[in-house]
Design an enzyme around this catalytic site. Sequence first.
Site, PDB file in Angstrom:
ATOM      1  CG  ASP A   9      -2.302   1.463   1.251  1.00  0.00           C
ATOM      2  OD1 ASP A   9      -2.064   1.280   0.125  1.00  0.00           O
ATOM      3  OD2 ASP A   9      -1.925   1.918   2.270  1.00  0.00           O
ATOM      4  CB  SER A  10       0.467   4.453  -1.305  1.00  0.00           C
ATOM      5  OG  SER A  10      -0.907   4.728  -0.257  1.00  0.00           O
ATOM      6  CE1 TYR A  41       2.945   5.919  -3.767  1.00  0.00           C
ATOM      7  CE2 TYR A  41       1.352   3.833  -4.709  1.00  0.00           C
ATOM      8  CZ  TYR A  41       2.824   4.406  -4.362  1.00  0.00           C
ATOM      9  OH  TYR A  41       4.132   3.662  -3.777  1.00  0.00           O
ATOM     10  N   GLY A  42      -2.813   9.198  -3.990  1.00  0.00           N
ATOM     11  CA  GLY A  42      -3.808   9.764  -4.896  1.00  0.00           C
ATOM     12  C   GLY A  42      -4.652  10.908  -5.299  1.00  0.00           C
ATOM     13  CB  CYS A  72      -2.389   1.107  -2.964  1.00  0.00           C
ATOM     14  SG  CYS A  72      -3.203   2.736  -2.884  1.00  0.00           S
ATOM     15  CG  ASN A  73      -8.760   1.083  -3.074  1.00  0.00           C
ATOM     16  OD1 ASN A  73     -10.073   0.839  -3.446  1.00  0.00           O
ATOM     17  ND2 ASN A  73      -9.141   0.955  -1.739  1.00  0.00           N
ATOM     18  CB  THR A  74      -4.631   5.655  -4.679  1.00  0.00           C
ATOM     19  OG1 THR A  74      -5.284   6.067  -4.625  1.00  0.00           O
ATOM     20  CG2 THR A  74      -3.664   6.127  -6.814  1.00  0.00           C
ATOM     21  CD  GLU A 152      -0.886   8.981   7.027  1.00  0.00           C
ATOM     22  OE1 GLU A 152      -0.103   9.237   7.336  1.00  0.00           O
ATOM     23  OE2 GLU A 152      -1.213   8.174   6.304  1.00  0.00           O
ATOM     24  CB  CYS A 191     -10.077   5.596  -0.225  1.00  0.00           C
ATOM     25  SG  CYS A 191      -8.540   6.095   1.263  1.00  0.00           S
ATOM     26  CG  HIS A 193      -5.906   6.497   4.886  1.00  0.00           C
ATOM     27  ND1 HIS A 193      -4.936   5.683   3.994  1.00  0.00           N
ATOM     28  CD2 HIS A 193      -5.121   7.378   5.379  1.00  0.00           C
ATOM     29  CE1 HIS A 193      -3.298   6.110   4.033  1.00  0.00           C
ATOM     30  NE2 HIS A 193      -3.681   6.725   5.121  1.00  0.00           N
TER      31      HIS A 193
HETATM   32  N1  DGL Z   1      -3.661   3.944  -0.528  1.00  0.00           N
HETATM   33  C1  DGL Z   1      -4.895   5.002  -1.225  1.00  0.00           C
HETATM   34  C2  DGL Z   1      -6.185   4.249  -1.286  1.00  0.00           C
HETATM   35  O1  DGL Z   1      -6.582   3.177  -0.386  1.00  0.00           O
HETATM   36  C3  DGL Z   1      -4.849   5.876   0.089  1.00  0.00           C
HETATM   37  C4  DGL Z   1      -3.254   6.846   0.369  1.00  0.00           C
HETATM   38  C5  DGL Z   1      -2.907   7.968  -1.102  1.00  0.00           C
HETATM   39  O2  DGL Z   1      -3.479   8.377  -0.987  1.00  0.00           O
HETATM   40  O3  DGL Z   1      -1.979   6.806  -1.208  1.00  0.00           O
HETATM   41  O4  DGL Z   1      -6.241   4.793  -2.181  1.00  0.00           O
END
Ligand code: DGL
Length: 275
Positions: A9-10, A41-42, A72-74, A152, A191, A193
């Site tokens: 994940d990011s 990443y988003g 990680c969705n992004t 965060e 996402c 988070h």
């Molecule tokens: N892990 C990212 C997601 O699931 C969220 C955090 C980011 O923007 O890196 O989209």
Amino acid sequence: MGPTIGVFDSGFGGLTVLRALLPLIPGARYLYLGDTARLPYGSKSRETIARYAVSSAKFLLEQGAEHLVVACNTATALALDEIKAALPIGVTGVIEPGAAAAARGVGDGSEGHVLVLATAATVQSGAYTRAIGAHGMAVTERACPLLVPLVEEGWLDASAETAAVTAEVLRIYLASAQKDAPGATTLLLGCTHYPLLTPMIEATLDRLNYPLAMVDAAQATAEAVGAHFPRSAKGRIEGTSMHFFATDSVEKFRRLGSRFLGQGLERVELIDLGG
Ligand code: DGL
């Protein structure tokens, strides 16, 4: 010995997927990488997200991962094809399992209308609209760029005054989504988070009188990964090992990570993947 499963994940959010994997694939050796130095990443471009995601995935491959979970969705939305092309192992992302879970939740899917909350990059990619649309359901996507920094910062604790800020931000996002999609039936947290905000999201939906069924994409993803492995050791987790890698502060990773994993993180190593 169980399989070696890489989870990427990011940042910390993918730990919610690891948490769901632990009881489903006990006895595995889990390698988790949080690319915290390059998070978020988003808000970045597709090229940058793909470059970061592929380098992170390759790191886990070098550490011995036999299967990779892009938690990680992004990264899934923008770079799943590149990651798959770069790795000679099975790769599972979060979007297809989440979309399938949303469809299952609605039954035959004919009346389903899914509201997806996600990062700006994920929404821009249209990946959820395609994946959920393939199940015959309507989709409304909403970018919520302020939520990742609030999580965060840990502004979640209902007893602290800071939580009021998070609650108000959530109310604004959900009220505007309600205007655009008053007939939505289902809420998909797109996402990693956002699951930490679940109690606040439920309270906000109640207050708005906007009844949506929530989908647990982390659980759905873990089940999709579990389908790749026999469940012979079901119920036993003694042999499970977890090794964490972070590209930024180990102390912060331990502190925030335990909120997502629901337990302490013992073995955390700092690594450098460059810029
Ligand atoms: N892990 C990212 C997601 O699931 C969220 C955090 C980011 O923007 O890196 O989209």
